[in-house]
Design a protein around this motif. Structure first.
Motif, PDB file in Angstrom:
ATOM      1  N   ASN A  27       0.835  -1.200   0.000  1.00 48.61           N
ATOM      2  CA  ASN A  27       0.000   0.000   0.000  1.00 48.61           C
ATOM      3  C   ASN A  27       0.874   1.255   0.000  1.00 48.61           C
ATOM      4  O   ASN A  27       0.585   2.224  -0.707  1.00 48.61           O
ATOM      5  N   ARG A  30       2.344   2.363  -3.358  1.00 50.10           N
ATOM      6  CA  ARG A  30       1.456   3.079  -4.288  1.00 50.10           C
ATOM      7  C   ARG A  30       1.819   4.556  -4.353  1.00 50.10           C
ATOM      8  O   ARG A  30       1.573   5.216  -5.354  1.00 50.10           O
ATOM      9  N   ARG A  33       4.107   5.828  -7.319  1.00 45.42           N
ATOM     10  CA  ARG A  33       3.636   5.917  -8.707  1.00 45.42           C
ATOM     11  C   ARG A  33       3.397   7.375  -9.074  1.00 45.42           C
ATOM     12  O   ARG A  33       2.952   8.178  -8.265  1.00 45.42           O
ATOM     13  N   ALA A  36      -0.292   8.771  -8.658  1.00 45.56           N
ATOM     14  CA  ALA A  36      -0.747   9.171  -7.323  1.00 45.56           C
ATOM     15  C   ALA A  36      -0.351  10.616  -7.028  1.00 45.56           C
ATOM     16  O   ALA A  36      -1.135  11.380  -6.469  1.00 45.56           O
TER      17      ALA A  36
END
Length: 46
Positions: A27, A30, A33, A36
């Motif tokens: 999590n 993420r 990236r 995001a």
């Protein structure tokens, strides 16, 4: 429920603990990236 009664087998307890650690780590990845960060910038500017 098993762990509260002290009857959870050790291998299942280890899998549960390590599995949750892996989920938390994935999590967190993420955030690396590009999408995001772009989404966060767009929401902050809106």
């Amino acid at each position: 429920m098993w762990d509260l009664a002290g009857t959870l087998p050790l291998p299942l307890g280890v899998l549960d603990r390590e599995g949750s650690t892996v989920i938390v780590g994935l999590n967190g990845l993420r955030l690396l990236r590009d999408g995001a960060w772009k989404r966060a910038r767009a929401e902050a500017g809106a």
